[in-house]
Design a protein around this motif. Sequence first.
Motif, PDB file in Angstrom:
ATOM      1  N   SER A  79       0.795  -1.165   0.054  1.00 17.89           N
ATOM      2  CA  SER A  79      -0.122  -0.183   0.018  1.00 17.89           C
ATOM      3  C   SER A  79       1.137   1.346   0.246  1.00 17.89           C
ATOM      4  O   SER A  79       2.214   1.249   0.568  1.00 17.89           O
ATOM      5  CB  SER A  79      -0.869   0.158   0.984  1.00 17.89           C
ATOM      6  OG  SER A  79      -0.090   0.073   2.368  1.00 17.89           O
ATOM      7  N   CYS A  80       0.299   2.244  -0.681  1.00 10.40           N
ATOM      8  CA  CYS A  80       1.198   3.496  -0.754  1.00 10.40           C
ATOM      9  C   CYS A  80       0.044   4.563  -0.662  1.00 10.40           C
ATOM     10  O   CYS A  80      -0.776   4.417  -1.552  1.00 10.40           O
ATOM     11  CB  CYS A  80       2.076   3.637  -2.020  1.00 10.40           C
ATOM     12  SG  CYS A  80       3.133   5.145  -1.997  1.00 10.40           S
ATOM     13  N   PHE A  85      -1.356  -1.977  -4.226  1.00  9.39           N
ATOM     14  CA  PHE A  85      -0.774  -2.184  -5.659  1.00  9.39           C
ATOM     15  C   PHE A  85      -0.632  -3.625  -5.757  1.00  9.39           C
ATOM     16  O   PHE A  85      -0.446  -4.555  -4.802  1.00  9.39           O
ATOM     17  CB  PHE A  85       0.593  -1.354  -5.626  1.00  9.39           C
ATOM     18  CG  PHE A  85       0.362  -0.196  -5.570  1.00  9.39           C
ATOM     19  CD1 PHE A  85       0.527   0.747  -6.975  1.00  9.39           C
ATOM     20  CD2 PHE A  85       0.046   0.739  -4.702  1.00  9.39           C
ATOM     21  CE1 PHE A  85       0.379   1.888  -7.001  1.00  9.39           C
ATOM     22  CE2 PHE A  85       0.070   2.126  -4.611  1.00  9.39           C
ATOM     23  CZ  PHE A  85       0.204   2.789  -6.005  1.00  9.39           C
ATOM     24  N   ASP A  86      -0.775  -4.245  -7.004  1.00 12.68           N
ATOM     25  CA  ASP A  86      -0.585  -5.690  -7.449  1.00 12.68           C
ATOM     26  C   ASP A  86       0.807  -5.658  -8.192  1.00 12.68           C
ATOM     27  O   ASP A  86       1.440  -4.710  -8.598  1.00 12.68           O
ATOM     28  CB  ASP A  86      -1.432  -6.169  -8.379  1.00 12.68           C
ATOM     29  CG  ASP A  86      -2.970  -6.244  -7.526  1.00 12.68           C
ATOM     30  OD1 ASP A  86      -2.781  -6.824  -6.115  1.00 12.68           O
ATOM     31  OD2 ASP A  86      -4.016  -5.815  -7.822  1.00 12.68           O
ATOM     32  N   MET A  91       5.900  -3.601 -18.363  1.00  9.57           N
ATOM     33  CA  MET A  91       6.778  -2.406 -18.091  1.00  9.57           C
ATOM     34  C   MET A  91       6.450  -1.218 -17.670  1.00  9.57           C
ATOM     35  O   MET A  91       6.990  -0.612 -17.043  1.00  9.57           O
ATOM     36  CB  MET A  91       8.081  -2.714 -18.686  1.00  9.57           C
ATOM     37  CG  MET A  91       8.636  -4.265 -18.852  1.00  9.57           C
ATOM     38  SD  MET A  91       9.671  -4.355 -17.379  1.00  9.57           S
ATOM     39  CE  MET A  91      10.937  -3.303 -17.394  1.00  9.57           C
ATOM     40  N   ALA A  92       5.427  -0.800 -18.622  1.00  9.06           N
ATOM     41  CA  ALA A  92       4.852   0.589 -18.367  1.00  9.06           C
ATOM     42  C   ALA A  92       4.201   0.755 -16.988  1.00  9.06           C
ATOM     43  O   ALA A  92       4.490   1.807 -16.484  1.00  9.06           O
ATOM     44  CB  ALA A  92       3.957   0.751 -19.458  1.00  9.06           C
ATOM     45  N   GLU A  93       3.809  -0.052 -16.542  1.00 13.65           N
ATOM     46  CA  GLU A  93       2.984  -0.178 -15.396  1.00 13.65           C
ATOM     47  C   GLU A  93       4.027  -0.038 -14.071  1.00 13.65           C
ATOM     48  O   GLU A  93       4.225   0.427 -12.936  1.00 13.65           O
ATOM     49  CB  GLU A  93       1.972  -1.181 -15.069  1.00 13.65           C
ATOM     50  CG  GLU A  93       1.251  -1.114 -13.926  1.00 13.65           C
ATOM     51  CD  GLU A  93       0.133  -2.048 -13.757  1.00 13.65           C
ATOM     52  OE1 GLU A  93      -0.732  -2.008 -12.769  1.00 13.65           O
ATOM     53  OE2 GLU A  93       0.219  -3.225 -14.247  1.00 13.65           O
ATOM     54  N   ALA A  94       5.286  -0.919 -14.380  1.00 15.72           N
ATOM     55  CA  ALA A  94       6.278  -1.164 -13.493  1.00 15.72           C
ATOM     56  C   ALA A  94       6.897   0.370 -13.284  1.00 15.72           C
ATOM     57  O   ALA A  94       7.238   0.920 -12.133  1.00 15.72           O
ATOM     58  CB  ALA A  94       7.350  -1.904 -13.870  1.00 15.72           C
ATOM     59  N   ARG A  95       7.273   1.172 -14.379  1.00 14.08           N
ATOM     60  CA  ARG A  95       7.639   2.419 -14.575  1.00 14.08           C
ATOM     61  C   ARG A  95       6.813   3.305 -13.643  1.00 14.08           C
ATOM     62  O   ARG A  95       6.924   4.076 -12.815  1.00 14.08           O
ATOM     63  CB  ARG A  95       7.809   2.977 -15.914  1.00 14.08           C
ATOM     64  CG  ARG A  95       8.381   4.308 -15.858  1.00 14.08           C
ATOM     65  CD  ARG A  95       8.472   4.865 -17.461  1.00 14.08           C
ATOM     66  NE  ARG A  95       9.523   4.314 -17.930  1.00 14.08           N
ATOM     67  CZ  ARG A  95      10.908   4.447 -17.800  1.00 14.08           C
ATOM     68  NH1 ARG A  95      11.189   5.630 -17.133  1.00 14.08           N
ATOM     69  NH2 ARG A  95      11.875   3.577 -18.504  1.00 14.08           N
ATOM     70  N   ALA A  96       5.225   3.253 -13.940  1.00 10.16           N
ATOM     71  CA  ALA A  96       4.475   4.179 -13.310  1.00 10.16           C
ATOM     72  C   ALA A  96       4.367   3.998 -11.899  1.00 10.16           C
ATOM     73  O   ALA A  96       4.342   4.881 -11.038  1.00 10.16           O
ATOM     74  CB  ALA A  96       2.995   3.995 -13.779  1.00 10.16           C
ATOM     75  N   ASN A  97       4.554   2.750 -11.416  1.00  6.62           N
ATOM     76  CA  ASN A  97       4.352   2.196  -9.771  1.00  6.62           C
ATOM     77  C   ASN A  97       5.607   3.042  -9.221  1.00  6.62           C
ATOM     78  O   ASN A  97       5.705   3.482  -7.838  1.00  6.62           O
ATOM     79  CB  ASN A  97       4.443   0.908  -9.782  1.00  6.62           C
ATOM     80  CG  ASN A  97       2.904   0.315 -10.021  1.00  6.62           C
ATOM     81  OD1 ASN A  97       1.986   1.113 -10.483  1.00  6.62           O
ATOM     82  ND2 ASN A  97       2.722  -0.986 -10.127  1.00  6.62           N
ATOM     83  N   LEU A  98       6.663   2.552  -9.792  1.00  5.28           N
ATOM     84  CA  LEU A  98       7.963   3.327  -9.348  1.00  5.28           C
ATOM     85  C   LEU A  98       8.071   4.738  -9.176  1.00  5.28           C
ATOM     86  O   LEU A  98       8.546   5.291  -8.025  1.00  5.28           O
ATOM     87  CB  LEU A  98       9.331   2.583 -10.016  1.00  5.28           C
ATOM     88  CG  LEU A  98       9.490   1.351  -9.683  1.00  5.28           C
ATOM     89  CD1 LEU A  98      10.554   0.700 -10.805  1.00  5.28           C
ATOM     90  CD2 LEU A  98      10.042   0.946  -8.587  1.00  5.28           C
ATOM     91  N   GLY A 156       6.531  -4.490  -5.699  1.00  4.57           N
ATOM     92  CA  GLY A 156       7.114  -3.303  -5.316  1.00  4.57           C
ATOM     93  C   GLY A 156       8.087  -3.088  -6.426  1.00  4.57           C
ATOM     94  O   GLY A 156       8.909  -1.826  -6.662  1.00  4.57           O
ATOM     95  N   CYS A 157       8.363  -4.073  -7.370  1.00  9.99           N
ATOM     96  CA  CYS A 157       9.447  -3.835  -8.698  1.00  9.99           C
ATOM     97  C   CYS A 157      10.799  -3.923  -8.091  1.00  9.99           C
ATOM     98  O   CYS A 157      11.596  -3.060  -8.748  1.00  9.99           O
ATOM     99  CB  CYS A 157       9.035  -2.644  -9.565  1.00  9.99           C
ATOM    100  SG  CYS A 157       7.045  -2.317  -9.962  1.00  9.99           S
TER     101      CYS A 157
END
Length: 197
Positions: A79-80, A85-86, A91-98, A156-157
């Motif tokens: 959670s943030c 978050f799942d 990779m686009a979602e990984a970038r957005a999450n980070l 969390g990537c």
Amino acid sequence: MVASPLILASGSAVRATLMRNAGLAFTVQDSRVDEDAVKQNFAGGDADALACRLAEEKALAVSRAEAGSLVVGADQILSCDGARFDKPRDMAEARANLQRFRARTHILHSGVVLALDGEIVWRHSAQAHLTMREFSDGFLDWYLDKLGEKVRTSVGCYQLEGPGIQLFDKIEGDYFTILGLPMLPLLGELRRRQVVQ
């Protein structure tokens, strides 16, 4: 007392490695639980409770078919800022999450349970608070390029044992909780049940 056979109800290589490295004798059975369905049907917003619910569903799915075996179920939620978050779908979602986690503290909520004969007999939840540093977009590009698809294997990537440690300014919490299996409470309960010494 003769110890019950121990089963890990998870396909997670990390959890299996943690248990193996701790000297536990166990077998692995992936529970095949539909985690998305559990999350959609979960009433309430408490991430600790959801992590435990997912762990319970996994353990129960295996325990019902394995009479006499003690089944370990575990799961983790990130959670943030109040959002859950799942694992990133791409990779686009990984970038957005980070980018979302950057310069913020997020929480890893880990739940672990034991089931026996189709009943939950023990549960534990734990949190770790991780604060990412204010890294540049250039660093993010380097990080994603270096790790590639590996970033999609964790919610969390990152993996702290690799370049992922460079994302952080501060980490508060147990290493095993961060990896999704609070080992010390689990080992304590297994000793209490005389499964280990």
